[in-house]
Design a protein around this motif. Sequence first.
Motif, PDB file in Angstrom:
ATOM      1  N   MET A   1       0.836  -1.188   0.000  1.00 29.45           N
ATOM      2  CA  MET A   1       0.000   0.000   0.000  1.00 29.45           C
ATOM      3  C   MET A   1       0.872   1.240   0.000  1.00 29.45           C
ATOM      4  O   MET A   1       0.635   2.173  -0.732  1.00 29.45           O
ATOM      5  N   GLY A   2       1.889   1.223   0.837  1.00 29.51           N
ATOM      6  CA  GLY A   2       2.812   2.316   0.749  1.00 29.51           C
ATOM      7  C   GLY A   2       3.251   2.863   2.084  1.00 29.51           C
ATOM      8  O   GLY A   2       2.860   2.380   3.132  1.00 29.51           O
ATOM      9  N   GLU A   3       4.082   3.863   1.969  1.00 25.43           N
ATOM     10  CA  GLU A   3       4.645   4.470   3.163  1.00 25.43           C
ATOM     11  C   GLU A   3       3.842   5.700   3.549  1.00 25.43           C
ATOM     12  O   GLU A   3       3.295   6.399   2.700  1.00 25.43           O
ATOM     13  N   PHE A   4       3.785   5.946   4.847  1.00 22.13           N
ATOM     14  CA  PHE A   4       3.139   7.149   5.338  1.00 22.13           C
ATOM     15  C   PHE A   4       4.060   7.847   6.316  1.00 22.13           C
ATOM     16  O   PHE A   4       4.719   7.207   7.125  1.00 22.13           O
TER      17      PHE A   4
ATOM     18  N   VAL B   1       4.121   9.900   9.521  1.00 23.82           N
ATOM     19  CA  VAL B   1       3.172   9.980  10.624  1.00 23.82           C
ATOM     20  C   VAL B   1       3.626  11.032  11.624  1.00 23.82           C
ATOM     21  O   VAL B   1       4.744  10.972  12.134  1.00 23.82           O
TER      22      VAL B   1
ATOM     23  N   PRO C   1      10.874   2.986   6.318  1.00 21.91           N
ATOM     24  CA  PRO C   1       9.890   2.623   7.335  1.00 21.91           C
ATOM     25  C   PRO C   1      10.566   2.280   8.655  1.00 21.91           C
ATOM     26  O   PRO C   1      11.549   1.543   8.688  1.00 21.91           O
TER      27      PRO C   1
ATOM     28  N   PHE D   1      -5.477   1.929  14.058  1.00 20.40           N
ATOM     29  CA  PHE D   1      -6.140   2.614  12.964  1.00 20.40           C
ATOM     30  C   PHE D   1      -6.117   1.706  11.754  1.00 20.40           C
ATOM     31  O   PHE D   1      -5.282   0.791  11.655  1.00 20.40           O
TER      32      PHE D   1
ATOM     33  N   GLN E   1      -0.535  -7.592   8.689  1.00 21.95           N
ATOM     34  CA  GLN E   1       0.567  -6.719   8.283  1.00 21.95           C
ATOM     35  C   GLN E   1       1.933  -7.369   8.505  1.00 21.95           C
ATOM     36  O   GLN E   1       2.829  -7.268   7.673  1.00 21.95           O
TER      37      GLN E   1
ATOM     38  N   LEU F   1       2.466  -9.931   5.838  1.00 24.23           N
ATOM     39  CA  LEU F   1       2.764  -9.323   4.541  1.00 24.23           C
ATOM     40  C   LEU F   1       4.193  -8.802   4.515  1.00 24.23           C
ATOM     41  O   LEU F   1       4.896  -8.918   3.510  1.00 24.23           O
ATOM     42  N   ARG F   2       4.608  -8.251   5.655  1.00 24.39           N
ATOM     43  CA  ARG F   2       5.968  -7.711   5.714  1.00 24.39           C
ATOM     44  C   ARG F   2       6.991  -8.811   5.433  1.00 24.39           C
ATOM     45  O   ARG F   2       8.005  -8.590   4.791  1.00 24.39           O
TER      46      ARG F   2
ATOM     47  N   LEU G   1      -3.215 -10.048   0.208  1.00 19.03           N
ATOM     48  CA  LEU G   1      -3.764  -8.747   0.584  1.00 19.03           C
ATOM     49  C   LEU G   1      -5.256  -8.846   0.849  1.00 19.03           C
ATOM     50  O   LEU G   1      -5.964  -9.625   0.211  1.00 19.03           O
TER      51      LEU G   1
ATOM     52  N   ILE H   1      -4.557  -2.878   8.966  1.00 18.29           N
ATOM     53  CA  ILE H   1      -4.659  -2.404  10.340  1.00 18.29           C
ATOM     54  C   ILE H   1      -3.280  -2.185  10.927  1.00 18.29           C
ATOM     55  O   ILE H   1      -2.385  -3.030  10.809  1.00 18.29           O
ATOM     56  N   CYS H   2      -3.113  -1.038  11.533  1.00 13.35           N
ATOM     57  CA  CYS H   2      -1.833  -0.700  12.150  1.00 13.35           C
ATOM     58  C   CYS H   2      -2.047  -0.546  13.640  1.00 13.35           C
ATOM     59  O   CYS H   2      -2.886   0.243  14.082  1.00 13.35           O
TER      60      CYS H   2
ATOM     61  N   PHE I   1       0.484   2.346  16.971  1.00 11.11           N
ATOM     62  CA  PHE I   1       0.148   3.456  17.859  1.00 11.11           C
ATOM     63  C   PHE I   1      -1.006   3.030  18.747  1.00 11.11           C
ATOM     64  O   PHE I   1      -1.937   2.368  18.301  1.00 11.11           O
TER      65      PHE I   1
ATOM     66  N   LEU J   1      -0.088  11.295   7.935  1.00  9.70           N
ATOM     67  CA  LEU J   1      -1.050  10.932   8.963  1.00  9.70           C
ATOM     68  C   LEU J   1      -0.764  11.718  10.240  1.00  9.70           C
ATOM     69  O   LEU J   1       0.394  11.971  10.571  1.00  9.70           O
TER      70      LEU J   1
END
Lengths: 686, 636
Positions: free
Chosen positions: A1-4, A6, A369, A604, A623, A626-627, A638, A643-644, A647, A661
């Motif tokens: 999905m990609g990097e964010f 935060v 990441p 989140f 996650q 997948l990693r 996928l 879900i992360c 945090f 984010l």
Amino acid sequence: MGEFKVHRVRFFDYMPTAIRAMAFNAHTERLALARMDGSVEIFNFTDHYFQEKVIPGKDSRSTESLCWVGGRLFSAGLNGEITEYDLENLRPKYSLEAYGGPIWTIISNTQGTQLAIGCEDGTVKLFEVLEEHIQFERNLDRQKGRIISLSWHPSGTHIAAGMMDMIRVFDVPTGHAVQRLLVDRGFGGSKSQETVVWSVAFLSDHTVVSGDSAGKVQVWDGHTGTLVKTHLVTKWDVLALSVSKDESSVVAGTSEGTVIQFQFIAPTLHQQQDKEWVRTRTFKNHTHDVRALAEIETAIVSGGMDTHLVVRPLLEKFDEKSHASGLRKIHFPHRNLVSCAKKAGLLLFQFPGQLELWRLGDSDGHGKPGDRLPLKRKPEKLLLLKRKGEDHICCSALSSCGGWLAYSTVSCVRIYRLQTDNNNISITKVSKLPKALRSAHQLCFSSDSSKMFAASSQSSVLVIALTQSECKYVHTLKPKSGSRQPIHLMTTSVDGKWLAAANSDCEIRVYNLQKLKLHCIVPVYGSCPSAMGIHPTTNNMTVVHADQQLFEYSIVEKQYTDWSRKLQKQGLHNVWLDRDTPVTHVTFNPKNPNQVVLHDMHMFCIIDQSLPLPDQKTQFYNQMTLRSLSEQERPSHLHAFKICKTFQDLLCVSLLDDQSLVVVERPLLAITSQLPAPVRQKKFAT
Amino acid sequence: MATLCEGFTLCGLVQTQNASDSPIQGIELDEDSDHAVVTDSTRSVTLYKVSDQKPLGSWTVKQGQLLTCPAVFNFQTKEYVVVSDNKVIRVWKDEDLNLDKAFKATVTADVWRVHSAPGGEPVVLFQRGAVRFLDSLLSAPQQPIEDVLSEEEVIRWSASIVAEEQHFVLFTTEQNGECCLYVQRLNPNTLQKYRLEREDSGASPLSFSASLRDKHLNLLYLYPNGCVYQSVVAARGYVGLEGVQDLPRSLRLRLPVGEGELGAASAVALDEAHVAVVGVPHPSARTGKDFLCIWNTNFQTLQAGILRNWSFVWCYLGKLFVPHGKALSIIPYECQKSSLASALGKLRHTGIAVSKSSVAVPSWNTLLHGDQPQGPTKIVETRKSVRNVKLGVNCVQPQPHQTGPVDEVQREVEVLVSRGDAQDLQLSVGQLACHLVARSQAETAFYTPVALAQLVQTQFLCHSVCPGLLLLSLEHKDYFLCQLCLQLFPDIPEVVTCACLKTFISNEVLQTPYSDNFLLPHLKDLDTQQVILFLQYLQFVYLKYSQDVYTQTAGLRSPTMTQIIDWVCLLLDAHFTVLVMAPDAKGLLSNLQSFVKSQVKLFSELGKIESSLQELHKMKLSKDISQYSIEVIELF
């Protein structure tokens, strides 16, 4: 999905206040909970313990005790007033001076015709409950010493009153004290101290159960006034008692943070007749004083100094493990205290007494990441805005451009114009507000900041036009029929055409802002909406309910979208449904229309609607998996729910316009560390 | 480390016409580990008590009959079994005096061997490859025996191995120069055929030896060109495989063969790391192939060797049975569990070894798998070249070192050393050193310290290449050369180390590699005064180092603390009783004792805080999560 990227924010010093009292309405299955700051919260126990209403506090109000009479909620406090609440407008309906000094307790009889209060001056005052009001009836015989606790005999003929060093039993018709039960003082040094009878319970068989400051739970015979049994349960105080509906169980809350259960059972199997009160279980879900307790049908509900509400199910009442049989701890309010200006990168934090406006920091670095980027600019507190008056802030809003700020108490609404140029910020109060705008349950700005919407009484919404110079009333969007319950969620579409408002009767109304008319009502679902948002491009509305169900409704087509139907057909994953905190925020990725961002307290989630939905066999939290997979293997694993859980203790997760984010965390440890020291700390090997 | 002990003669042998044939057919064990059943090449079977070197019984077949397979002991019935004239199986007991009166059965096909092993029933292997249990064969001797092998295929060697529940008969065959291994599993019977890789020369293996290790059958075979190969067959599995499999092999050892090829030679695996070989030349001897050597296959090092005239070897229970000339000799041997430390002795301090000497320990992998080790494995290369080039240097041209005076030799050495060709140099350095030492030993007047030192400094020498060198230098009290040897030789025997110790005490000695077990007996040769002196010296060195332990520089050749302590311990072990009695050792011993006491106390105190320190170490630095950070996350 990609990097964010935060922004991990931990500078919101949100501090809930201690729970002081609670009352459970077995008929409506609502729990009313009073906090030290005078606020009252209503939890719906039929709807996943959702916090459906919050009545903001007031500086001068201190609630010592709560009491339901039918669907009406009364409170009494040390300010000497009895207050009845308007649960539709989320404000006190009226307050009545009882003229007995500080009031320690308020109870009603089972018939719901009378209220009794225990006063500092030693009187027990009876009030008649009228249709719209209560009226003082008479005093029972005045005693020396304050009345701390009261309990009405189910028949209505007698009242037991906990006092200092003693318990009095009153005959209600005559008003005379008929029994005097002397309560022993504590041992050792505390011998010289008076024993406070913090709580009494009057059972049908005229048994009186008391909990006192010497750490005793005592069982008395109310007819003869004799002590039947003493249970010394703690070195400190027994603060609260609660009796189960069938009177077979009593729970006691102590200063140690324990809840101790006593059950009326026969000590041996052979002598079923000779039942007695036996201490059975101890629950330890609190670190501090348990000041409020309610034993309901299937659970023990407790709260106290450590600010969180605990619902401890009694497992013997459940046949199988289910959603309801899990321990619940409610730490955070089920509504937003954080507003995020997505364009401006500003955060508004709402406290009961003030608002804080922060500008997020910045970093020009890039990282892989897991990296923490070097800060180019630190976050900055731009503004600390203290409220005026005694009433606490009930809602607030920040426009997405960061140019407007508004808050409301039960008595007034204030709107401010914010101007930031470089490092200077200027704030101007909008002086003339329309008269119709007196108070709001919810506030929100349109995305172009040209309008403000205020949820008002009876589920109506006021539309206010904002210009540089003034602030003008435009219209009131008023439902012609249906519920009069307060609106607790409000959202607008980015194109400025739609406004959606949800009330605690689970109704979601969508208004056409161009025509200023009701557009449609979303089919009512049985659980309260806890978060909703309108998609910036498709104008599809995503609604998440307290029971974790997720719907997507096309406002234009006035029907659920195909994706929503597919999701409902397949069913949400059990792991999703078993989460125990509601989703409190829905937002969208402006760059990727497939992505919906939502969060609860512990995670989140980015829902990618272009990906297949997970079925029950799918690993839901995938996650990590997948990693570990290679680039080629990943696509086959996928699913739509990303879900992360990195945090925790989340108060807000939002996506800024620059795709980064914002995550506002309030670690529970930080809350705990601000509490006073507990009377008893668990030490190793003790 | 392997050692050959003093051998002894078990019995005399009748000389056969053909010297290359063994005068005995086989040696087998019976239930008493001290017994050996020896079958000679003609008519008789003799049972010997090995430790007494005397016969307990002897059985002979009639004149005209011939024993065609070695007698074996049936461990189940306590009987002996032998085959005469290929077809007659004879079974007798200990108390039977006459073999003719014993049980006989004639079978329909020629028997190759009867195999018996403890824990298993005897098996009969026929010349055409069929296998039968002895019992079932004797119950119906006239049963038809099938041909397994093809017309021209002949069995060369066979063995039987009994593992826990498996019984194997292994035999190798030869046909038109192609060698095959047959693995016959019994109960259930399966036969698997493997084709041995052809050696380039086309020669067939001279000898085979099989053993079972780690559930694998290990086959070790020696070719006339000196290569010892190992092949491994899984004891389990492969049952379903049909047809002929190619048997992969790995080179375990490349023996020096001297001139020409090996005629009669034999290799026996002693354990996983050691191989006993007879009939091959000794690498440092000039001529003759009549040596019994034990080689370490892991390190390709020669561990022991004796000169005798022999070509066959059997190995049972820690003893080698070797017929030679007119006698059957028994040579007990000892193989220590192979490890790097025991093979090369206690290693030098690595820091020193690397910085000061390029004689590094070769890695196992290059030794085991690399046919041409490169780089630091100079010792191996040296040896190999010495072995492979057939000691040719002196044969080709007369050299001054044979007869010339000292300065001429010196010149020759200088020329040699200055030559750049490393490969050749390794060869000739070894050769030259050997010759010089030999000449020095022969002519007392001849000694070339400078030349020898130069040779040593090339670092192409080691003790086993030129065993006399260090002793020679000791003899001549050439301590410089001694030091040099001690510094640069990785393989100095403990006895020599001790000899050096007697003559002088140095740092160098302490750093010599050694094995405790071998050093200890030699240390006992030191007299009390030497021991006390040495101990005092060690104590001095130790105290000196413990005072400024951090000032030790890596470049300096100094023993490590551990080396010093090891030596102190060894000395005390060897001489404690003597030292306790010696009055002048009293002070020293009490000093050491108080020192040990304080050390023990220190260590117990350290032990107390160890766990706390470990916890500190384990304690993860909790991530300092500040009020605000910008982080990067990745969602998949």
